[in-house]
Design an enzyme around this catalytic site. Structure first.
Site, PDB file in Angstrom:
ATOM      1  N   SER A  32       0.806  -1.012   0.068  1.00  0.00           N
ATOM      2  CA  SER A  32      -0.069  -0.222  -0.273  1.00  0.00           C
ATOM      3  C   SER A  32       0.592   0.908  -0.115  1.00  0.00           C
ATOM      4  O   SER A  32       0.545   2.556  -0.464  1.00  0.00           O
ATOM      5  CB  SER A  32      -0.671  -0.311   1.067  1.00  0.00           C
ATOM      6  OG  SER A  32      -0.474  -0.086   2.392  1.00  0.00           O
ATOM      7  N   LYS A  86       1.271   4.365   6.849  1.00  0.00           N
ATOM      8  CA  LYS A  86       0.437   4.998   5.810  1.00  0.00           C
ATOM      9  C   LYS A  86       2.015   6.747   5.565  1.00  0.00           C
ATOM     10  O   LYS A  86       1.558   6.922   7.083  1.00  0.00           O
ATOM     11  CB  LYS A  86      -0.917   5.299   6.173  1.00  0.00           C
ATOM     12  CG  LYS A  86      -1.337   3.853   6.501  1.00  0.00           C
ATOM     13  CD  LYS A  86      -1.515   3.272   4.950  1.00  0.00           C
ATOM     14  CE  LYS A  86      -2.845   2.009   4.749  1.00  0.00           C
ATOM     15  NZ  LYS A  86      -2.998   0.716   3.634  1.00  0.00           N
TER      16      LYS A  86
END
Length: 325
Positions: free
Chosen positions: A88, A167
């Site tokens: 991701s 993230k």
């Protein structure tokens, strides 16, 4: 007088003989006395060697325990290595199928002195809204296997806890985030972001529309650099405010890629809002803005120093063990 001299001269060799005999006897006696002393010395040397050997095996467990305690304290309070298990954050961080996952050094000290900012790549514990629909953990029920899995994760040798995520912060508490403008850019408070780190897997450079969402105070909005292959604040918990991550859940800031060696690099913390932020008289001076980086460097330094000392200690122990054998 001559007769006295003649009578005295025969005495000289007799005296010399006596001196020689006395010296020989003394040396002979000394030699006999040295033998038991030499034997005692040999015994003392063997005893000292046995004590050294015993002390080595006594010291080894202590050194191992001390090293483990130091490693635990450093990883708990200063810095920790995490393995990236998914793609991701490609291509900033490798976690793609078939590649060697990146190991990153996460600084746990910086946010004790500064607030998380847009652009920071952070590791955090997933809020309840992120994990409430997750299937039960498939971790081994064997306590020994579970212990080694956790130990491996602590040193970046195994995937982290399933509740841990990595993230990039896009917006902070009180800001309104939305996608997309007419150029397919995410906007914060109506201003488009500058995001050179975005990776379009498969070549599809279209982002899914969402928002507007006002990030709750004390929370951050996070998204993956692999923009169309990241389950982040847009989707977790159903999106919206439930997708925001509380600041208290942030474990630390990703600073360095430490493994594999071919990927050694500083993790980018490009602020996507920097090019659109208006100058403010209330903004912090430049020397204050550099404090988080200094704190992060100081946090990472003990890890390097302890690692070198531990390596030197192991080499000394190995060398000592070879000599004693």
């Amino acid at each position: 007088m001559p007769s006295n001299a003649a009578e005295g001269e025969p005495d000289r060799p007799e005296d010399d003989n006596e001196v020689r005999a006395s010296s020989d006897a003394s040396s002979s006696g000394s030699g006999q006395g040295d033998r038991p002393a030499s034997g005692a010395d040999d015994g003392e040397e063997r005893s000292a060697e046995r004590k050294k050997q015993r002390s080595f095996w006594k010291e080894l467990p202590i050194l191992i325990v001390v090293a483990l305690v130091l490693a635990f304290l450093i990883q708990q309070f200063v810095a920790r290595v995490y393995m990236i298990p998914s793609g991701s954050m490609e291509q900033t961080l490798h976690g793609c199928p078939g590649c060697t996952p990146d190991r990153i050094l996460v600084d746990k000290v910086t946010y004790n002195f500064a607030d998380p900012e847009p652009g920071d790549v952070v590791v955090f514990r997933g809020p309840d809204a992120w994990v409430e629909d997750d299937p039960p953990s498939d971790s081994s029920g064997n306590p020994i296997a579970s212990f080694f899995q956790k130990l491996g994760a602590a040193f970046g040798l195994a995937p982290p806890d399933e509740r841990d995520f990595v993230k990039r912060i896009i917006a902070t508490g009180g800001q309104t985030v939305e996608c997309c403008d007419d150029q397919n850019r995410v906007t914060v408070d109506g201003r488009p972001l500058d995001e050179p780190y975005i990776y379009w897997q498969g070549g599809n450079a279209e982002q899914r529309d969402f928002g507007p969402v006002t990030v709750p105070e004390g929370s951050v909005w996070v998204m993956g650099d692999n923009r169309n292959n990241s389950s982040d604040s847009r989707y977790q918990g159903g999106g919206g405010e439930r997708g925001a991550v509380p600041v208290e859940n942030i474990i630390g800031k990703a600073r360095l890629i430490v493994l594999p060696p071919s990927r050694w690099d500083v993790v980018s913390d490009h602020n996507p809002q920097a090019s659109v932020e208006l100058p403010s008289a209330m903004s912090a001076p430049e020397w204050q803005q550099g404090l988080p980086l200094v704190a992060g460097a100081l946090a990472a330094w003990p890890t390097l120093v302890v690692g070198r000392k531990a390596g030197a200690g192991v080499r000394r122990l190995a060398s000592r063990f070879r000599r004693e054998r």
